[in-house]
Design a protein around this motif. Sequence first.
Motif, PDB file in Angstrom:
ATOM      1  N   ASP A 180      99.929  29.850  47.326  1.00  0.00           N
ATOM      2  CA  ASP A 180     100.476  31.003  48.038  1.00  0.00           C
ATOM      3  C   ASP A 180     100.367  30.913  49.550  1.00  0.00           C
ATOM      4  N   LYS A 181      99.775  29.836  50.096  1.00  0.00           N
ATOM      5  CA  LYS A 181      99.607  29.692  51.531  1.00  0.00           C
ATOM      6  C   LYS A 181      99.850  28.255  51.975  1.00  0.00           C
ATOM      7  N   GLY A 182     100.458  28.104  53.172  1.00  0.00           N
ATOM      8  CA  GLY A 182     100.424  26.814  53.825  1.00  0.00           C
ATOM      9  C   GLY A 182      99.012  26.571  54.336  1.00  0.00           C
ATOM     10  N   LEU A 183      98.631  25.303  54.465  1.00  0.00           N
ATOM     11  CA  LEU A 183      97.238  24.977  54.768  1.00  0.00           C
ATOM     12  C   LEU A 183      97.133  23.911  55.845  1.00  0.00           C
ATOM     13  N   ILE A 184      96.054  23.979  56.615  1.00  0.00           N
ATOM     14  CA  ILE A 184      95.636  22.870  57.469  1.00  0.00           C
ATOM     15  C   ILE A 184      94.173  22.571  57.132  1.00  0.00           C
ATOM     16  N   TYR A 185      93.880  21.290  56.902  1.00  0.00           N
ATOM     17  CA  TYR A 185      92.512  20.847  56.646  1.00  0.00           C
ATOM     18  C   TYR A 185      92.007  20.045  57.837  1.00  0.00           C
ATOM     19  N   LYS A 186      90.768  20.267  58.177  1.00  0.00           N
ATOM     20  CA  LYS A 186      90.108  19.475  59.211  1.00  0.00           C
ATOM     21  C   LYS A 186      88.970  18.684  58.577  1.00  0.00           C
ATOM     22  N   PHE A 187      88.973  17.359  58.818  1.00  0.00           N
ATOM     23  CA  PHE A 187      87.927  16.484  58.315  1.00  0.00           C
ATOM     24  C   PHE A 187      87.241  15.810  59.492  1.00  0.00           C
ATOM     25  N   GLU A 188      85.961  16.063  59.640  1.00  0.00           N
ATOM     26  CA  GLU A 188      85.228  15.503  60.776  1.00  0.00           C
ATOM     27  C   GLU A 188      84.950  14.025  60.556  1.00  0.00           C
ATOM     28  N   LYS A 189      85.056  13.266  61.633  1.00  0.00           N
ATOM     29  CA  LYS A 189      84.777  11.846  61.560  1.00  0.00           C
ATOM     30  C   LYS A 189      83.304  11.627  61.258  1.00  0.00           C
ATOM     31  N   GLN A 190      83.030  10.739  60.298  1.00  0.00           N
ATOM     32  CA  GLN A 190      81.658  10.465  59.871  1.00  0.00           C
ATOM     33  C   GLN A 190      81.015   9.392  60.741  1.00  0.00           C
TER      34      GLN A 190
ATOM     35  N   SER B 194     105.676  10.933  54.519  1.00  0.00           N
ATOM     36  CA  SER B 194     106.047  12.226  55.083  1.00  0.00           C
ATOM     37  C   SER B 194     105.505  12.429  56.494  1.00  0.00           C
ATOM     38  N   ALA B 195     104.588  11.561  56.955  1.00  0.00           N
ATOM     39  CA  ALA B 195     104.056  11.689  58.309  1.00  0.00           C
ATOM     40  C   ALA B 195     103.217  10.462  58.629  1.00  0.00           C
ATOM     41  N   LEU B 196     103.008  10.232  59.926  1.00  0.00           N
ATOM     42  CA  LEU B 196     102.127   9.146  60.363  1.00  0.00           C
ATOM     43  C   LEU B 196     101.470   9.535  61.669  1.00  0.00           C
ATOM     44  N   ALA B 197     100.277   8.965  61.901  1.00  0.00           N
ATOM     45  CA  ALA B 197      99.551   9.188  63.151  1.00  0.00           C
ATOM     46  C   ALA B 197      98.677   7.979  63.425  1.00  0.00           C
ATOM     47  N   LYS B 198      98.493   7.663  64.691  1.00  0.00           N
ATOM     48  CA  LYS B 198      97.674   6.522  65.080  1.00  0.00           C
ATOM     49  C   LYS B 198      96.292   6.996  65.508  1.00  0.00           C
ATOM     50  N   LYS B 199      95.263   6.388  64.925  1.00  0.00           N
ATOM     51  CA  LYS B 199      93.876   6.683  65.287  1.00  0.00           C
ATOM     52  C   LYS B 199      93.520   5.764  66.455  1.00  0.00           C
ATOM     53  N   ALA B 200      93.455   6.327  67.646  1.00  0.00           N
ATOM     54  CA  ALA B 200      93.446   5.519  68.867  1.00  0.00           C
ATOM     55  C   ALA B 200      92.207   4.640  69.006  1.00  0.00           C
ATOM     56  N   ASP B 201      91.052   5.074  68.488  1.00  0.00           N
ATOM     57  CA  ASP B 201      89.842   4.267  68.688  1.00  0.00           C
ATOM     58  C   ASP B 201      89.845   2.999  67.857  1.00  0.00           C
ATOM     59  N   SER B 202      90.494   3.028  66.691  1.00  0.00           N
ATOM     60  CA  SER B 202      90.558   1.840  65.829  1.00  0.00           C
ATOM     61  C   SER B 202      91.932   1.190  65.834  1.00  0.00           C
ATOM     62  N   LYS B 203      92.908   1.859  66.450  1.00  0.00           N
ATOM     63  CA  LYS B 203      94.305   1.409  66.485  1.00  0.00           C
ATOM     64  C   LYS B 203      94.908   1.282  65.082  1.00  0.00           C
ATOM     65  N   GLU B 204      94.374   2.039  64.154  1.00  0.00           N
ATOM     66  CA  GLU B 204      94.904   2.055  62.796  1.00  0.00           C
ATOM     67  C   GLU B 204      95.928   3.174  62.630  1.00  0.00           C
ATOM     68  N   TRP B 205      96.868   2.922  61.730  1.00  0.00           N
ATOM     69  CA  TRP B 205      97.868   3.919  61.391  1.00  0.00           C
ATOM     70  C   TRP B 205      97.464   4.625  60.099  1.00  0.00           C
TER      71      TRP B 205
ATOM     72  N   PHE C  67      95.229  13.602  64.752  1.00  0.00           N
ATOM     73  CA  PHE C  67      93.836  13.497  65.160  1.00  0.00           C
ATOM     74  C   PHE C  67      93.635  14.282  66.449  1.00  0.00           C
ATOM     75  N   ASP C  68      92.443  14.889  66.586  1.00  0.00           N
ATOM     76  CA  ASP C  68      92.104  15.488  67.869  1.00  0.00           C
ATOM     77  C   ASP C  68      91.426  14.440  68.757  1.00  0.00           C
ATOM     78  N   SER C  69      90.942  14.838  69.925  1.00  0.00           N
ATOM     79  CA  SER C  69      90.380  13.877  70.880  1.00  0.00           C
ATOM     80  C   SER C  69      89.058  13.272  70.413  1.00  0.00           C
ATOM     81  N   LYS C  70      88.406  13.911  69.430  1.00  0.00           N
ATOM     82  CA  LYS C  70      87.160  13.392  68.873  1.00  0.00           C
ATOM     83  C   LYS C  70      87.419  12.578  67.619  1.00  0.00           C
ATOM     84  N   PHE C  71      88.667  12.335  67.321  1.00  0.00           N
ATOM     85  CA  PHE C  71      89.124  11.550  66.170  1.00  0.00           C
ATOM     86  C   PHE C  71      88.817  12.229  64.844  1.00  0.00           C
ATOM     87  N   ASN C  72      88.674  13.565  64.857  1.00  0.00           N
ATOM     88  CA  ASN C  72      88.658  14.308  63.607  1.00  0.00           C
ATOM     89  C   ASN C  72      90.071  14.298  63.033  1.00  0.00           C
TER      90      ASN C  72
END
Length: 296
Positions: free
Chosen positions: A286-296, A221-232, A270-275
């Motif tokens: 009952d709500k649409g959602l956005i989750y943010k997960f900080e890079k460990q 349903s979606a894809l994004a590239k993590k630029a620091d690791s070049k992983e999809w 991903f944001d610029s900090k790769f979160n």
Amino acid sequence: MKNSTILTTMALGLATAIFPACNPNNKEENNSKLTHIQAGKPQSIPYILSSGIKMSLPDELLEISGIAFIAGQDDEIYAIQDEQGLLYKFNQATQKVTFTPFGKDGDYEDISISNTHIFVLKSNGSIYSFPIAEKENIKNVVEQKNLLPKGEYEGLFVDRESNLAYVLCKECKVDRKQAQTSGYIFTIGENGQFQPKGEFAIQIDELKEFDPKIKKTFKPSALAKKADSKEWYILSSIDKALVVADENFHVKSLTPLDPKVFPQPEGINFDSKFNLYISSEAGNQDKGLIYKFEKQ
């Protein structure tokens, strides 16, 4: 414009933390923690999907279907939903949402942003583009048709470094006789026009090594590239899975997604900090959602 599209900032609650660190004395909480399936050499992702920030969205984004960032502007998430031609902007700091029309009602499935243009993918494979400079007052929208084979599409990502666009099938006729999920690569001209460059594919046999429940098809349903690791990072709402692949789309890991947390996950970025950010339609909630997960 329909009354249902009128937003108010009062419709948004404050972002709240979800799933705090696991408490060994709380059996129910332990059961809700996601399990990371691994095969062969242990492979993990640098995110804890059982702990993050949950952002509830207004009713107008019950059907949120894609999220993206403008380079260097991490506070603002741009989003679309799969019923109306509206570009939404969600400010994480103020929790305010605004929108700008860009097209007629339609099944819009993903959004991605280059250094100059905003692109929206329709489920039939049509691409809509307009300059970033017009994001508050969109006038010059270009629709490109017949770029892709007939099928259903939900995943679009623009790699700013290479200025290439990647579109991934959800269900395409070309994949009915072969165990793979096909994708297509495009160069992007100065005016935002796509030009075919190549193809890629995710092999079902590679996915089976991590999840035997995946039999003949994989419907992303979606894809994004993590630029620091070049992983999809490839999201599937139907399969309730987050797949990580290398830059050539060979599968490295698969993480199952809890449907109670992600009722209908259809957006990733991903944001610029790769979160990591994952959006989910409301589904049976009952709500649409956005989750943010900080890079460990």
